[in-house]
Design an enzyme around this catalytic site. Structure first.
Site, PDB file in Angstrom:
ATOM      1  N   ARG A 132       0.770  -1.234  -0.002  1.00  0.00           N
ATOM      2  CA  ARG A 132       0.035   0.052   0.036  1.00  0.00           C
ATOM      3  C   ARG A 132       0.954   1.161   0.067  1.00  0.00           C
ATOM      4  NH1 ARG A 132      -2.341  -3.795   2.528  1.00  0.00           N
ATOM      5  NH2 ARG A 132      -4.711  -4.271   2.293  1.00  0.00           N
ATOM      6  N   GLU A 184       4.991 -12.276   0.949  1.00  0.00           N
ATOM      7  CA  GLU A 184       5.175 -11.223   0.049  1.00  0.00           C
ATOM      8  C   GLU A 184       6.485 -10.519   0.576  1.00  0.00           C
ATOM      9  OE1 GLU A 184       1.717  -8.713  -0.597  1.00  0.00           O
ATOM     10  OE2 GLU A 184       0.743 -10.206   0.746  1.00  0.00           O
ATOM     11  N   HIS A 207       3.038 -13.229  -5.207  1.00  0.00           N
ATOM     12  CA  HIS A 207       1.758 -13.188  -4.306  1.00  0.00           C
ATOM     13  C   HIS A 207       1.029 -14.430  -4.035  1.00  0.00           C
ATOM     14  CE1 HIS A 207      -1.688 -11.361  -2.200  1.00  0.00           C
ATOM     15  NE2 HIS A 207      -1.087 -10.128  -2.196  1.00  0.00           N
ATOM     16  N   SER A 208       1.726 -15.494  -3.802  1.00  0.00           N
ATOM     17  CA  SER A 208       0.997 -16.863  -3.892  1.00  0.00           C
ATOM     18  C   SER A 208       0.413 -16.843  -2.541  1.00  0.00           C
ATOM     19  CB  SER A 208       1.879 -17.902  -3.999  1.00  0.00           C
ATOM     20  OG  SER A 208       2.194 -18.118  -5.507  1.00  0.00           O
ATOM     21  N   TYR A 209      -0.754 -17.540  -2.285  1.00  0.00           N
ATOM     22  CA  TYR A 209      -1.202 -18.105  -1.057  1.00  0.00           C
ATOM     23  C   TYR A 209      -0.819 -19.455  -0.731  1.00  0.00           C
ATOM     24  CZ  TYR A 209      -4.346 -13.860  -1.194  1.00  0.00           C
ATOM     25  OH  TYR A 209      -4.943 -12.693  -1.276  1.00  0.00           O
ATOM     26  N   HIS A 233      -0.903  -2.622  -4.894  1.00  0.00           N
ATOM     27  CA  HIS A 233      -0.253  -3.432  -5.922  1.00  0.00           C
ATOM     28  C   HIS A 233      -0.474  -2.986  -7.140  1.00  0.00           C
ATOM     29  CE1 HIS A 233       0.331  -6.115  -2.651  1.00  0.00           C
ATOM     30  NE2 HIS A 233      -1.322  -6.803  -2.675  1.00  0.00           N
ATOM     31  N   GLN A 274       5.648  -8.864   3.734  1.00  0.00           N
ATOM     32  CA  GLN A 274       4.208  -8.862   4.156  1.00  0.00           C
ATOM     33  C   GLN A 274       3.533 -10.206   4.483  1.00  0.00           C
ATOM     34  OE1 GLN A 274       2.047  -5.898   4.381  1.00  0.00           O
ATOM     35  NE2 GLN A 274       0.935  -7.443   5.341  1.00  0.00           N
TER      36      GLN A 274
END
Length: 356
Positions: A89, A319, A189-191, A114, A291
């Protein structure tokens, strides 16, 4: 050709088309250690990451979508993509550096998140395969971001390399060059759900983050440019803790932006362990910040791969990035003409005995 090189392989196929008719490619990698990965040219998104268990079976451990239409229209969660030009952000969408000011679009409660609608997650990348002498297999994705795309100054040439090593590590490397001074801070940005994508909540996972400080935010999770000690707070994850005991104490159950060691080069960032499957993921990076996000926005209404609903905390993001405000004094994310910005993040997988 070595035995490792013979077992590592790649393929490229058509994944589908965007609404404007543009074709999206899917690059499939199989590493010499057994890991498998699929990367889409749309957003350079990881759509699949299958990790071996102790018996050699493969389980996909990243959340994602089932169809191209969902990737294009419904990826508000940024599943698997490269976030940028600035990940995270940007307060008020305001950039100030080298005597210049820029206003970026705000898409998250008054902040720029992003890249907003001009982010790299919505772009088509071009890929080329790589095979290294040690049997590492990979694909290098390229994208040219033109001047003022997303409101950012300067034309930026970006490459993102995805590698699977013979010892089952996923290596993510980025390079960026620019024709004028401009900020670039890219994140993968994988979960992750080490039990398997769509296998419920991650609250049974054990987490450790190697950071002494966390960055303070306001109620809108706006970075305030202040580093605070984690000691004595819910964000203190220097020792392994079960997520079920961590999440309730986090602000909005969201997760925090951690300031890592100022050590130059690769440094340990995090460790994730799933007692149910025995899978371990260790994260190291050259970035100064991590993050951590708990997927607090998921609520079971989103149906993902395999027709599985993604519940709250159904995946975890790690992240690795720079600080999103270049004027705050927490590291340099500016790319200068004639210089190359390089970063590396490694997600290394292994297996331990399960805990009853």
């Amino acid at each position: 050709m070595t035995e490792s090189e013979q077992s590592a392989s790649w393929t490229c196929r058509s994944y589908g088309c965007l609404a404007d008719g543009s074709e999206v490619e899917a690059w499939s990698l199989r590493g010499a250690g057994g890991m498998e990965m699929e990367i889409l040219s749309y957003g350079a998104a990881i759509s699949r990451l299958a990790v071996p268990d102790g018996d050699g079976g493969l389980v996909d451990v990243v959340l994602g979508h089932e169809t191209m239409a969902d990737w294009e229209r419904a990826n508000e969660s940024y599943f698997g993509v490269i976030a940028g030009r600035i990940a995270g952000r940007v307060p008020g969408g305001r950039l100030a550096f080298e005597g210049q000011k820029y206003q970026l679009a705000c898409n998250d409660r008054g902040n720029h998140l992003h890249g907003a609608d001009g982010g790299l997650d919505k772009c088509l990348w071009e890929g080329e395969p790589l095979t290294l002498e040690d049997g590492t297999i990979g694909v290098r994705m390229h994208y040219r971001s033109p001047d003022r795309e997303g409101g950012y100054p300067g034309t930026v040439e970006i490459s993102a390399t995805f590698l699977l090593t013979p010892d089952n590590a996923f290596v993510f490397e980025t390079e960026a060059t620019a024709d004028q001074v401009t900020p670039v801070s890219l994140a993968q940005h994988s979960y992750f759900n080490l039990t398997g994508a769509g296998h419920g909540s991650t609250e049974g996972h054990e987490i450790q983050i190697f950071a002494e400080q966390v960055m303070s935010t306001d109620e809108k999770i706006t970075p305030l440019g202040v580093a605070e000690a984690v000691e004595g707070t819910a964000a203190d994850l220097r020792q392994p803790r079960l997520l079920s005991g961590v999440i309730p104490g986090l602000w909005q159950e969201h997760g925090d932006l951690y300031r890592l060691s100022e050590e130059v080069g690769l440094k340990p960032a995090a460790r994730l362990f799933d007692p149910q499957s025995g899978r371990v993921m260790k994260v190291s990076t050259t970035h100064d910040f991590l993050q951590f996000y708990t997927a607090a926005h998921l609520d079971g209404s989103l149906i993902g791969k395999g027709g599985q609903a993604y519940p709250k905390h159904g995946g975890l993001c790690f992240e690795c990035q720079g600080y999103p405000d270049p004027s705050a004094g927490f590291g340099d994310i500016l790319v200068w003409p004639g210089q190359v910005q390089k970063h590396k993040t490694i997600y290394a997988f292994s297996n331990e005995e399960t805990r009853s």
